[in-house]
Scaffold this active site. Structure first.
Site, PDB file in Angstrom:
ATOM      1  N   HIS A  57       0.802  -1.223   0.000  1.00 46.49           N
ATOM      2  CA  HIS A  57       0.000   0.000   0.000  1.00 46.49           C
ATOM      3  C   HIS A  57       0.838   1.278   0.000  1.00 46.49           C
ATOM      4  O   HIS A  57       0.660   2.154  -0.837  1.00 46.49           O
ATOM      5  CB  HIS A  57      -0.899   0.020   1.242  1.00 46.49           C
ATOM      6  CG  HIS A  57      -1.840  -1.148   1.340  1.00 46.49           C
ATOM      7  ND1 HIS A  57      -2.989  -1.254   0.591  1.00 46.49           N
ATOM      8  CD2 HIS A  57      -1.795  -2.262   2.112  1.00 46.49           C
ATOM      9  CE1 HIS A  57      -3.617  -2.387   0.912  1.00 46.49           C
ATOM     10  NE2 HIS A  57      -2.912  -3.015   1.822  1.00 46.49           N
TER      11      HIS A  57
HETATM   12  O1  RIB Z   1      -3.928  -0.301   5.458  1.00 46.04           O
HETATM   13  C1  RIB Z   1      -2.610  -0.248   5.017  1.00 46.04           C
HETATM   14  C2  RIB Z   1      -1.772   0.596   5.923  1.00 46.04           C
HETATM   15  O2  RIB Z   1      -1.726   0.008   7.217  1.00 46.04           O
HETATM   16  C3  RIB Z   1      -0.300   0.688   5.471  1.00 46.04           C
HETATM   17  O3  RIB Z   1       0.237   1.924   5.853  1.00 46.04           O
HETATM   18  C4  RIB Z   1       0.357  -0.435   6.219  1.00 46.04           C
HETATM   19  O4  RIB Z   1       1.751  -0.182   6.469  1.00 46.04           O
HETATM   20  C5  RIB Z   1      -0.398  -0.419   7.521  1.00 46.04           C
HETATM   21  O5  RIB Z   1       0.206   0.559   8.344  1.00 46.04           O
END
Ligand code: RIB
Ligand code: CA
Length: 322
Positions: free
Chosen positions: A242
Site C-alpha cells: 500500500h
Molecule cells: O492499510 C494499510 C496501511 O496500514 C499501510 O500503511 C500499512 O503499512 C499499515 O500501516
C-alpha cells in the site's frame, strides 16, 4: 524519470515500518526528486521502537543512513487498540534481520523534526508523506497550527471507499487512531491527497513479481525477503504494498486516478464501524470559503507501478559501510 528536478520535493516521511513502509522508504531513497529532510516514526504496524529501528536500518540498507529518523507517538491519541494480528511479522519487517548499523534514532523527537523543517519553509513548500496512523500529524497540526500553511501537500495512505482491511468497515491507518484521522482528514485545511485502499490494493506483487523484485538489486532482494513474512494476501492479487503506491503516485501522478472531494468523515465512535471513513464527493465549497484542496485516489495502474519500482530500485546497490 519524472519531469521533477532532483531535490525539488522537500519531504518528510511519517511511517510505521512495516513491510510496505520499507518499500516506500526505499522508493523515496532511490528517487532524487525527493529532498528527504527527515523520517518520523509512530506506533502502528508495530511498536514505535520497532518502527524506528526498522526505519533506521531500511534507510541504511538503501545507502541513506544520513537521513535523521525521529521517533514520534508511542500510542494513539485517545484509545488503545484491541489486539490485532502482526501481519508484518513480530518485528514489523517480516522477521527479517536487517544488517545492524551504527546509526541511532535522532535525539530530535518527531514533532521537533517537523518544526525544524517547517519553520524556515515558505508557504506550501514541504510535502509530508503520511504512511501510518496519523497520530504524529494530528499532534503537529494541533500543537503548531501556525506551521500548517508550510505544507504544500499532505499525501496520506489511509481510508477506504469500499471495504476495510482490518475490519470490514475500516482501513488500518484510520482504524488504529480514528481521532487522529478525524483531526487530520476531517478538519484540517492542509491540501491533502488521500490514497485509499481502492488505489493502494493495486500496489500488489504476486510471487513471480516478488521474485523479479528480488533480482533487481540487493535492496530489492531484502524487501522481497521481507514480503515472505507479510501475512496479508486478502486481495488475492498478491501482497499489497500500500504505502509504496503513495510514493509512486507522487513521482508519476498518472499512475493513480484522482477525484476531487469536498469532505471526509471518520467514525470516532466505539462501535464496530470505528475508524470507518466516508467521502463527500460533490465539489461543494468547503464551509467558509474556497473549496478545501482535497483529492482522493480511487484507482491505480498496477503495471505502471511495477515499472516505476523496477526503474528506481534496480540501481540501488545497497549500503556503503557505516
Ligand atoms: O492499510 C494499510 C496501511 O496500514 C499501510 O500503511 C500499512 O503499512 C499499515 O500501516
Ligand atoms: Ca504503514
Amino acid at each position: 524519470m519524472t519531469d521533477r528536478q532532483p531535490g525539488s520535493i522537500p519531504t518528510i516521511v511519517d511511517c510505521d515500518p512495516g513491510i510496505d513502509d520499507a518499500l516506500a522508504l526505499a522508493l523515496v531513497a532511490a528517487s532524487p526528486e525527493f529532498d528527504l529532510h527527515a523520517v518520523t516514526t509512530v506506533c502502528g504496524n508495530v511498536t514505535v521502537d520497532h518502527s524506528t529501528r526498522n526505519a533506521i536500518r531500511t534507510l541504511a540498507a538503501c545507502g541513506r543512513a544520513e537521513v535523521p529518523v525521529c521517533q514520534g507517538a508511542a500510542r494513539p491519541l485517545v484509545r488503545l487498540n484491541p489486539p490485532y494480528p502482526p501481519i508484518h511479522g513480530e518485528n514489523g519487517i517480516g522477521d527479517v534481520e536487517l544488517p545492524a548499523t551504527a546509526r541511532e534514532a535522532s535525539a530530535e523527537p518527531a514533532l521537533a523534526a517537523f518544526e525544524r523543517v517547517l519553520e524556515p519553509a515558505v508557504p506550501g513548500e514541504v510535502t509530508v508523506i503520511a504512511l501510518a496512523p496519523l497520530t504524529n500529524i494530528a499532534l503537529l497540526l494541533s500543537t503548531r497550527p501556525d506551521l500548517a500553511d508550510r505544507i504544500g501537500l499532505l499525501a496520506v495512505m489511509g481510508a477506504t471507499i469500499d471495504r476495510g482491511n482490518v475490519t470490514p468497515f475500516a482501513e488500518f491507518n484510520t482504524w488504529a487512531d480514528p481521532e487522529a484521522a478525524y483531526r487530520v482528514l476531517a478538519t484540517n485545511e492542509v491540501p491533502t491527497r488521500l490514497f485509499t485502499l481502492a488505489a493502494t490494493r493495486k500496489a500488489a506483487l504476486d510471487e513471480s513479481q516478488r521474485l523479479e523484485l528480488a533480482a533487481w538489486s540487493p535492496v530489492g532482494a531484502t524487501i522481497a525477503e521481507m514480503i515472505l513474512g507479510y501475512d496479508d494476501q486478502v486481495t488475492g492479487l498478491g501482497w499489497p504494498l500500500h504505502d509504496a503506491m503513495v510514493v509512486a503516485g507522487l513521482l508519476e501522478p498518472g499512475i493513480v486516478t484522482l477525484r476531487p472531494a469536498a469532505a471526509i468523515e471518520v467514525d470516532t465512535g466505539t462501535g464496530r464501524r470505528r475508524g470507518a471513513t466516508a467521502v463527500t464527493w460533490d465539489g461543494a465549497p468547503h464551509q467558509g470559503g474556497a473549496p478545501r484542496p482535497l483529492e482522493v485516489a480511487v484507482d491505480a495502474d498496477s503495471e505502471r507501478f511495477r515499472g516505476l519500482l523496477r526503474e528506481r530500485l534496480s540501481p540501488l546497490a545497497g549500503p556503503p559501510s557505516d
